[in-house]
Design a protein around this motif. Structure first.
Motif, PDB file in Angstrom:
ATOM      1  N   HIS A   9       3.619  13.427  -3.639  1.00 19.40           N
ATOM      2  CA  HIS A   9       2.494  12.498  -3.451  1.00 19.40           C
ATOM      3  C   HIS A   9       1.366  13.187  -2.687  1.00 19.40           C
ATOM      4  CE1 HIS A   9       1.193   8.102  -3.015  1.00 19.40           C
ATOM      5  NE2 HIS A   9       0.272   8.782  -2.349  1.00 19.40           N
TER       6      HIS A   9
ATOM      7  N   HIS B 225      -3.024  13.669  -3.111  1.00 20.52           N
ATOM      8  CA  HIS B 225      -4.215  13.367  -3.923  1.00 20.52           C
ATOM      9  C   HIS B 225      -5.030  14.636  -4.121  1.00 20.52           C
ATOM     10  CE1 HIS B 225      -3.530   9.018  -3.877  1.00 20.52           C
ATOM     11  NE2 HIS B 225      -3.003   9.255  -2.688  1.00 20.52           N
TER      12      HIS B 225
ATOM     13  N   PRO C 146      -0.662  11.319  -7.362  1.00 19.13           N
ATOM     14  CA  PRO C 146      -0.057  10.002  -7.567  1.00 19.13           C
ATOM     15  C   PRO C 146      -0.995   8.936  -8.132  1.00 19.13           C
ATOM     16  CG  PRO C 146      -0.621  10.295  -5.280  1.00 19.13           C
ATOM     17  CD  PRO C 146      -1.063  11.543  -5.975  1.00 19.13           C
TER      18      PRO C 146
ATOM     19  N   LYS D  67       3.110   4.232 -11.285  1.00 19.11           N
ATOM     20  CA  LYS D  67       2.830   3.824  -9.921  1.00 19.11           C
ATOM     21  C   LYS D  67       2.071   2.516  -9.953  1.00 19.11           C
ATOM     22  CE  LYS D  67       0.328   5.290  -5.797  1.00 19.11           C
ATOM     23  NZ  LYS D  67      -0.921   5.898  -5.317  1.00 19.11           N
TER      24      LYS D  67
ATOM     25  N   HIS E 179       4.111   6.708   1.159  1.00 21.56           N
ATOM     26  CA  HIS E 179       3.575   6.757   2.530  1.00 21.56           C
ATOM     27  C   HIS E 179       4.015   5.576   3.392  1.00 21.56           C
ATOM     28  CE1 HIS E 179       0.569   4.356   0.361  1.00 21.56           C
ATOM     29  NE2 HIS E 179       0.274   5.418  -0.363  1.00 21.56           N
TER      30      HIS E 179
ATOM     31  N   ASP F  35       0.405  12.000   2.542  1.00 17.37           N
ATOM     32  CA  ASP F  35      -0.450  11.236   1.633  1.00 17.37           C
ATOM     33  C   ASP F  35      -1.807  11.944   1.560  1.00 17.37           C
ATOM     34  OD1 ASP F  35      -1.354   9.283  -0.079  1.00 17.37           O
ATOM     35  OD2 ASP F  35      -1.730   7.794   1.483  1.00 17.37           O
TER      36      ASP F  35
ATOM     37  N   ASN G  47      -4.959  11.361   3.104  1.00 14.13           N
ATOM     38  CA  ASN G  47      -5.110  10.100   3.834  1.00 14.13           C
ATOM     39  C   ASN G  47      -4.574  10.125   5.264  1.00 14.13           C
ATOM     40  OD1 ASN G  47      -6.445   8.727   1.757  1.00 14.13           O
ATOM     41  ND2 ASN G  47      -4.522   8.352   0.714  1.00 14.13           N
TER      42      ASN G  47
HETATM   43 ZN   LIG Z   1      -1.576   8.063  -1.768  1.00 17.56          ZN
END
Ligand SMILES: [Zn+2]
Lengths: 545, 359
Positions: free
Chosen positions: A59, A61, A115, A179, A261, A375, A378
């Protein structure tokens, strides 16, 4: 070609206890030691080094419209300053696809999954993924918030019809799994709602979040998707979200489900509504539900940007934007919210989030079920992974970090009492075999015969940050791609996908729907090979029987 | 293959060699135009990294207004399909929005998958009195004249509950229309505003979201502007304009403005990548130029003007293009396949020529 990795300490719990032994590779695959005295064509002397399979990230981005939107929103956060070498054009261009591949490979990662593959941005996402060098990639198709799906629920369509619709989306967008994001929440946000819980109803469709999740669990099983439904649950970041997780675990009724996450939900609530660690509660709930896996979404300190299809969360999160600018994109189903964020050591809530993440790792009985992620970006950039591993492996290092925790954070976490130190074997399970297995990539994440020869060799350096930041040697499909912590050049990997069959009636049905909605038919989601020119970009993986 | 095509291809090696020669002695190449497919932009950026070039795009307003405001303040936007299907209130802000709506026919159907939407309320703001002729299912049309940026500022104040001196009834009613939307969309051509006006528009839209849902639909950039900027975004980490003089990408709208670089004499060779137009800029007259243009462009080959004819993406060869099928990228197969080389292939050949030192 026969390759011998000579004399390293092989750490791969799937093949037994760690031991000093050779690893043999022929034509890109790990093999048993050859019979007789067949000489190796290439010998890599890795005596005294630690040998593991290439690491796998479930996972992160790393590609797609929202990632590029974040790049456009925050040029000041990634100013380039080092010239690229001739062999690595754009390799030092910060936040570029080229730098992403280089940095992952230099850490010994060889497969990374994006993801958030949204159907209308599928080609865009795959174009970006195809420009991430060295590593293999995959992406999870985002479903569950689009009008087509919600209407299937509203109209009480059959289980087969829903199976076929999800299979169509998965195949068309060339995803490796599915997802769902705050199931129903983004759809509700388009209609003006600002909060959404498990039993709230999406306006105009009559479906609850719970029903969406249950339907997708069934569809994933019916299609035979190896990766469990990948769930971004409701109430991300909300004190008390632990209850949402427990209710969602109950809703899964023993079926495989992966929480993305989960740190961002491991939040309890004190009498005043203030945030507390609920890591112990989450760990207990997961211990009692062996069908559940999670990745952590560890928070680390510094400026970053949050990128999410959870429009509702990003709408409320914009109040904390730092710097004060943000973007909300109402997409064809979810869309995207881009909110810059600065996790500060001076902020007790951010410190508590950091502590809760580590608690989740350390309280998890099984390193195969609590995977390492930030993540990215994030909770922090993926380049924090070596530091996270060091913190997990070294209680003294943790003590130095927790010594400066503000009292409010200290009082709300049990991190300081946890003595556990991750072993190299647990690290190998958490970052190699478990994520590969969870993604349905059986020939990755281990060094058994038949495995893809993606291999990471590290110095056994007590400074674990240094150890995991720059691998001594990385082989991709048996070929050296990193040496002494530096990428050697641009080899290109593959993007792994599923290609499920479905009833031909769904093709006709989707053609009609997509023509009505976009005016163009199936090309709305299409990711044709021709878009990649001469590049052989995709590799189809097997479904469950 | 026609005789003409054979002749074109025969001269290709010689022209590529001359292009390599021009670039080999250049101090600061400028690569611009970029009305081109994804592969051509990728190849252009690779040539830029190799030569230390500056890279610009023909869609100036997209860069100077739309993308600049994203970096300065963020924005809210949606897709054309969502604007067509979901919006119960459509604001046409400025004349470019009217042209876009009528040229594209985006709102020409009453159909929507969202069966609760109902008819559309239309508000024309600063359009010089024009209303779109192509919008279907219109419940009511309101017209507010006057300068667009000024009207946006007044509306923002009224929506925020401030009194605005001289606000007429139409303006007050317009504010009520905005607030009454369930899902409103402002259609706007970034070329109709400067960046301050565009930022003001987004500030208004953000404010409206405190009580309802509102967003914007920017008119797509010309000449693949959105696609080219996105390719740069993932390839270099940032959008155009970008320069590689230091061996790594530096993004700077002023420094790498092609028109400025040409006028100031800083750029000493132009690589114009224009398989989808536009034609050569005026400043090409005074600069040694390598022009990758479609047949019939009228560009003439001379000693320091190398003209290489390339295929049109989506016509002569299949290509990934932006905003042609849906918002974002799609693969467009060749509609009339030909033997003309792709711009990407020519750019790659030039880069390879520089690598081997051949000239
Ligand atoms: Zn994410």
């Amino acid at each position: 070609m026969l390759i011998r990795l000579k004399g390293g300490r092989v750490v791969d719990p799937t093949q037994g206890p760690s031991s000093v032994r050779d690893v043999w590779i022929r034509d890109g695959r790990v093999i048993e030691a050859p019979q007789g005295d067949e000489p190796a064509d290439v010998v890599h002397d890795v005596s005294g080094k630690v040998v593991m399979a290439g690491a796998v990230d479930v996972h992160s981005h790393i590609a797609g419209g929202n990632v590029s939107l974040a790049r456009q929103l925050l040029p000041e956060l990634h100013v380039s300053e080092d010239p690229a070498s001739a062999a690595l054009p754009f390799g030092t261009a910060r936040w570029s696809s080229w730098e992403i591949g280089r940095l992952y490979a230099e850490m010994g990662f060889t497969t990374v999954v994006e993801p958030a593959l949204t159907p209308t941005a599928a080609l865009h996402t795959h174009l970006e993924l195809a420009d991430i060098p060295i590593i293999d990639r995959g992406a999870l198709t985002v479903v569950g918030n689009d009008d087509h799906f919600l209407k299937l629920l509203r109209d009480g369509e059959s289980r087969d019809a829903i199976r076929d619709a999800i299979a169509y989306h998965l195949k068309a967008t060339r995803g490796l799994g599915i997802k769902v994001i705050n199931a129903g929440g983004p759809a509700a946000f388009h209609s003006g709602l600002r909060t959404f819980d498990l039993d709230d109803v999406v306006p105009h469709y009559g479906a609850t979040s719970r029903r969406i999740v249950e339907t997708l669990l069934t569809a994933a099983a019916d299609i035979g998707i190896p990766h469990p439904l990948h769930l971004h649950a409701n109430n991300l970041g909300v004190p008390g979200a632990v209850d949402t997780i427990k209710a969602t675990i109950a809703a899964a009724e023993g079926r495989p489900l992966h929480f993305a996450h989960i740190q961002f939900y491991a939040y309890g609530k004190d009498a005043d509504g203030g945030m507390t660690s609920a890591a112990e509660e989450i760990s207990a709930a997961m211990a009692a539900a062996p069908n559940i896996t999670a990745d952590v979404g560890q928070v680390m300190f510094g400026p970053t940007v949050t990128i999410s299809l959870d429009l509702m969360k990003q709408w409320s999160g914009k109040a904390y934007a730092s710097p004060k600018k943000w973007t909300i994109f109402d997409g064809d189903a979810e869309g995207g919210g881009i909110v810059p964020f600065h996790y500060k050591t001076s902020n007790w809530i951010n410190q508590l989030q950091w502590a809760i993440g580590l608690e989740l790792f350390l309280r998890s009985e099984d390193p195969a079920r609590m995977l390492m992620t930030t993540d990215h970006p994030n909770g922090g950039l993926f380049t924090w992974y070596p530091t996270i591993l060091a913190l997990l492996m070294d209680k003294e290092l943790r003590d130095r970090w927790t010594a400066v925790l503000p009292e409010q954070a200290k009082a709300r976490t049990g991190l300081m009492s946890l003595e556990r130190e991750y072993t190299l074997e647990e690290v190998a399970t958490m970052t190699r075999s478990a994520p590969a297995k969870l993604l349905g990539l059986p020939d990755r994440g281990h060094l058994g015969p038949g495995a893809v020869a993606d291999v990471s060799v590290y110095d056994d350096n007590p400074d674990r940050v240094a150890m995991f930041t720059g691998a001594r040697l990385v082989l991709k499909d048996g070929n050296p791609v990193v040496r002494d912590g530096k990428a050697l050049g641009w080899a290109m990997g593959r993007t792994h996908q599923l290609s499920p069959d479905y009833d031909g009636a769904m093709d006709r049905r989707m053609t009609t729907y997509l023509t009505d909605r976009f005016g163009v038919g199936p090309s709305a989601f299409a990711v044709p090979d021709a878009a990649f020119g001469e590049r052989e970009n995709f590799q189809v993986e097997a479904l469950l029987k | 293959m026609s005789a003409d095509t054979k002749e074109q291809l025969a001269g290709l090696d010689e022209r590529i060699a001359r292009a390599v020669g021009l670039l080999a002695k250049a101090r600061l190449p400028l690569i611009s135009g970029l009305g081109a497919d994804v592969d051509a932009v990728r190849a252009a950026l690779l040539l830029a990294q190799k030569t230390g070039a500056a890279v610009d795009h023909a869609a100036a307003a997209h860069i100077a207004v739309e993308l600049r405001v994203t970096a300065d303040a963020g924005h809210m936007a949606t897709t054309s399909a969502e604007a067509r299907n979901r919006a119960d209130t459509v604001v046409f802000a400025g004349p470019g929005a009217i042209d876009f709506a009528d040229d594209s026919g985006l709102f020409a159907t009453a159909e929507t998958p969202y069966d609760w939407r109902g008819d559309r309320t239309v508000l024309c703001l600063g359009t010089g009195g024009r209303v779109p002729s192509s919008v279907a299912a219109v419940a009511a049309t309101h017209l507010v004249g006057g300068p667009l940026a000024g009207r946006l500022g007044a509306l923002k104040a009224i929506v925020a509950g401030r009194t605005v001196a001289g606000a007429d009834a139409a303006l007050t009613a317009a504010a009520e229309t905005l607030k009454a939307a369930r899902f409103g969309v402002v259609v706007v051509d970034p070329a109709d505003l400067d960046r301050f006006g565009f930022e003001l528009l987004h500030a208004l839209v953000k404010d409206l979201n405190d009580t309802t849902r509102f967003t914007t639909l920017p008119v797509p950039a010309s000449h693949q502007g959105r696609g080219a900027n996105l390719v740069s975004t993932w390839t270099t980490g940032g959008r155009l304009r970008v320069g590689f003089g230091r061996g790594y990408p530096e993004q700077d709208d002023w420094q790498f403005d092609g028109t400025r670089l040409a006028a100031a004499g800083e750029a000493d060779v132009l690589v114009w990548v224009g398989p989808l137009g536009p034609g050569l800029p005026d400043y090409a007259t005074n600069l040694p130029t390598i022009a990758l243009v479609p047949p019939g462009s009228g560009a003439t080959d001379s000693a320091d003007h190398v003209v290489i004819e390339v295929g049109v993406p989506g016509v002569d060869h299949g290509a990934v293009l932006a905003d042609t099928v849906v918002d974002g990228f799609s693969f467009v197969p060749a509609s009339a396949p030909s033997a003309l080389p792709t711009a990407a292939a020519i750019l790659a050949a030039i880069t390879a020529g520089l690598a081997t030192g051949a000239s």
